[in-house]
Scaffold this active site. Structure first.
Site, mmCIF file in Angstrom:
data_model
loop_
_atom_site.group_PDB
_atom_site.id
_atom_site.type_symbol
_atom_site.label_atom_id
_atom_site.label_comp_id
_atom_site.label_asym_id
_atom_site.label_seq_id
_atom_site.Cartn_x
_atom_site.Cartn_y
_atom_site.Cartn_z
ATOM 1 N N PHE A 34 1.056 -1.117 0.053
ATOM 2 C CA PHE A 34 -0.069 0.109 0.023
ATOM 3 C C PHE A 34 1.112 1.077 -0.017
ATOM 4 O O PHE A 34 1.607 1.429 1.016
ATOM 5 C CB PHE A 34 -0.895 0.106 1.105
ATOM 6 C CG PHE A 34 -1.880 1.192 1.060
ATOM 7 C CD1 PHE A 34 -3.042 1.186 0.198
ATOM 8 C CD2 PHE A 34 -1.543 2.468 1.756
ATOM 9 C CE1 PHE A 34 -3.758 2.503 0.251
ATOM 10 C CE2 PHE A 34 -2.263 3.679 1.818
ATOM 11 C CZ PHE A 34 -3.420 3.427 0.815
ATOM 12 N N ASP A 82 9.386 3.217 2.255
ATOM 13 C CA ASP A 82 7.984 3.962 2.482
ATOM 14 C C ASP A 82 7.837 3.641 3.885
ATOM 15 O O ASP A 82 7.351 2.655 4.193
ATOM 16 C CB ASP A 82 6.829 3.504 1.393
ATOM 17 C CG ASP A 82 5.426 4.156 1.790
ATOM 18 O OD1 ASP A 82 5.517 4.889 2.887
ATOM 19 O OD2 ASP A 82 4.675 4.124 1.128
ATOM 20 N N LYS A 101 2.210 11.375 7.333
ATOM 21 C CA LYS A 101 1.500 11.101 8.282
ATOM 22 C C LYS A 101 1.982 11.658 9.558
ATOM 23 O O LYS A 101 1.859 13.036 9.787
ATOM 24 C CB LYS A 101 1.577 9.488 8.381
ATOM 25 C CG LYS A 101 0.514 8.949 7.487
ATOM 26 C CD LYS A 101 -0.012 7.505 7.820
ATOM 27 C CE LYS A 101 -1.103 7.219 6.767
ATOM 28 N NZ LYS A 101 -0.893 6.124 5.847
#
Ligand SMILES: *Cc1c(COP(=O)(O)O)cnc(C)c1O
Length: 426
Positions: A146, A233, A274
Site C-alpha cells: 500500500f 516507504d 503522516k
C-alpha cells in the site's frame, strides 16, 4: 455561523451520506474533539483512539506544542508558493535532514505525493546516472503493498477494489512476493533496467505484516549489489511508531538517526508523511543524498503547498516532540507489554489466532473467514466499550494508539479489548 452549529452524530452521518462521495465506510462514530490518546464523540462520549489516524497522530491529538507552532505560524505567514523563498522552509530542511541523516529533503503534502515524488526521482536518476534507456526504467514493488491512491500508485496495487476500472495503468513496475529474498534476487538478476526497489519495512495496510528478521537487510544488500535504489516507504512505520525512529533502524530505539547502529538499513530514499506533522497538517517529504536528489532541477517537480511555512513549523515541532518525549522508547516498551498481554489472552481464545507487530503498530487476526463480519462486529463492540479501532482486510484488526500513551492507560485498553473479545468467544 453555520460551521459552529453543534450537530448530533446522527445528523452528521446523514449529511455525509447525502452530500459526500461514498469513498469510505467509516465506523459509525462522529468525533468532535481529541486530546492526547482520547477522542470524544458529538454526544460527549470518551474513547481511547486505537488507530491514530493510521499512525498520523503518533504525538497524540492536538499536542499543545504542535498546535501552538501551527497557530503562531498561521498568524504570521501561511503560504508564499515556491515562487519565492520563505524563512521557515530552509530551517525545516536543515532540521529534518540532520534528524534523519540525509543530505537533502524534498517537501510535499500527502503521503501519496511523496511516493510519486520518489518514483519520479528514481526514474530520473536511472536515466541520468545509471544510463538506463529512456522510458525503460522499472521499479520493483511487492505483493499486497500500500503506497497511496494516485493513478500510478494503484497501477501496482493488487487490491482489486483499489484498482478496478481505474485503468489504463501506469507501466514500469514489477511486483514480487514480500518477505521472499529469493524472489527479489531472481528479478534483479533476470530483469533488465531496474532502477529501484520500493518497499514498506512492515506492511501496515496489508494487516501489519512484519517480514522475517533480516529480510530488510537482505533487500538492501540486493539493492546495493545490483546498483538499484533502496526506497523505504515509512509513511506509516516511521517516526517512532514501531519502537525506533524508523522501522529500518532495526533494534535501535534511540530517537536520533542511527547511522552507527549495525541494525540500521539506511535507504537511498526515505519517504515520510503522516506523523511528520503529528496529524495536525498534511506534511510529507522525500529524503535522499545529493547524488540522488540533485537529479531534480528547477521546474521539474513541485507543489503549490509543499514546503509552506505552516508545514515547516508544524513538522519541526512534531519531530522535536518525538525526541523530547522519547516516543520511540515508549512505543517499544508499551508494544512489548501489549503483545505479551494479548498473547496471554490468545492462549485460551478461539476467536483470536494471533497478535503481531512491532512497537505500537500491531494487529490481531480473527479466527473467521476473510469476508465474515466478525472483525467489524468486534470493532463495533469495542466502540461501545470506549475504544476505537478499525478492521483492515476483513479479519484483521489493527491496534495503533498514539505513542504518548501511559502504561496505566495501555493496561486499561488491554482490559477493554480482552473483555470485549470474551463476548465473542464461542
Ligand atoms: C498512508 C500511506 C500512504 C499514503 O499516504 P496519504 O497521505 O494517504 O496519501 C502511503 N504509504 C503508506 C505505507 C501509507 O501507510
Amino acid at each position: 455561523m453555520a460551521t459552529l452549529e453543534k450537530l448530533s452524530s446522527k445528523d452528521a452521518i446523514a449529511l455525509e451520506e447525502k452530500y459526500g462521495a461514498h469513498n469510505y465506510h467509516p465506523l459509525p462514530v462522529v468525533l468532535s474533539k481529541g486530546e492526547g490518546v482520547f477522542m470524544w464523540d458529538a454526544e460527549g462520549k470518551k474513547y481511547y483512539d486505537f488507530l491514530s489516524a493510521y499512525s498520523a497522530v503518533n504525538q497524540g491529538h492536538c499536542h499543545p506544542r504542535i498546535v501552538n507552532a501551527m497557530s503562531e505560524q498561521a498568524k504570521t505567514l501561511t503560504l508564499t508558493s515556491r515562487a519565492f523563498y520563505n524563512d521557515m522552509l530552509g530551517k525545516f530542511e536543515k532540521y529534518a535532514t540532520e534528524y534523519f541523516g540525509f543530505d537533502k529533503l524534498l517537501p510535499m503534502n500527502t503521503g501519496a505525493e511523496a511516493v510519486e515524488t520518489a518514483i519520479k526521482i528514481c526514474r530520473k536518476w536511472a536515466y541520468e546516472k545509471k544510463g538506463i534507456p529512456e522510458t525503460e526504467a522499472k521499479i520493483v514493488v511487492f505483493e499486497n503493498n500500500f503506497h497511496g491512491r494516485t493513478t500510478t500508485i494503484i497501477s501496482f496495487s493488487n487490491d482489486e477494489n483499489a484498482r478496478k476500472n481505474f485503468g489504463p495503468y501506469t507501466p514500469g513496475f514489477i511486483k514480487v512476493a514480500y518477505n521472499d529474498p529469493a524472489a527479489l534476487e531472481e528479478v534483479l538478476k533476470t530483469e533488465k533496467n531496474i532502477a529501484g526497489v520500493l518497499i514498506e519495512p512492515i506492511q501496515g495496510e496489508a494487516g501489519v505484516f512484519r517480514p522475517a528478521e533480516g529480510y530488510i537487510a537482505k533487500v538492501k544488500e540486493l539493492c546495493n549489489s545490483h546498483g538499484v535504489l533502496f526506497i523505504a516507504d515509512e509513511i506509516q512505520t516511521g517516526i517512532a511508531r514501531t519502537g525506533s525512529l524508523l522501522a529500518v533502524c532495526g533494534n535501535c530505539s534511540c530517537e536520533g538517526h542511527c547511522e552507527r547502529q549495525q541494525t540500521y538499513q539506511r535507504p537511498d530514499m526515505l519517504i515520510l508523511g503522516k506523523a511528520l506533522s503529528g496529524g495536525a497538517y498534511p506534511v510529507s517529504a522525500v529524503l535522499a543524498d545529493d547524488a540522488v536528489m540533485n537529479v531534480i532541477k528547477p521546474g521539474q517537480h513541485g507543489s503549490t503547498f509543499g514546503g509552506n511555512p505552516v508545514a515547516a513549523a508544524v513538522a519541526m515541532e512534531a519531530l522535536e516532540v518525538v525526541r523530547d518525549e522519547k516516543l520511540a522508547q515508549n512505543a517499544r516498551k508499551l508494544g512489548e507489554l501489549f503483545r505479551r498481554k494479548l498473547n496471554d489472552y490468545i492462549r485460551n481464545s478461539n476467536i483470536v489466532t494471533l497478535v503481531r507487530g512491532k512497537g505500537l503498530l500491531n494487529a490481531i487476526v480473527i479466527n473467521d473467514s476473510e469476508d465474515s463480519s466478525t472483525a467489524w462486529d468486534i470493532c463495533m463492540a469495542l466502540k461501545e466499550n470506549g475504544l476505537l479501532a478499525k478492521p483492515t482486510h476483513g479479519n484483521i484488526i489493527r491496534f495503533a494508539p498514539p505513542l504518548v500513551m501511559t502504561e496505566e492507560q495501555l493496561l486499561d485498553c488491554v482490559d477493554i479489548i480482552t473483555k470485549t473479545l470474551e463476548k465473542f468467544e464461542s
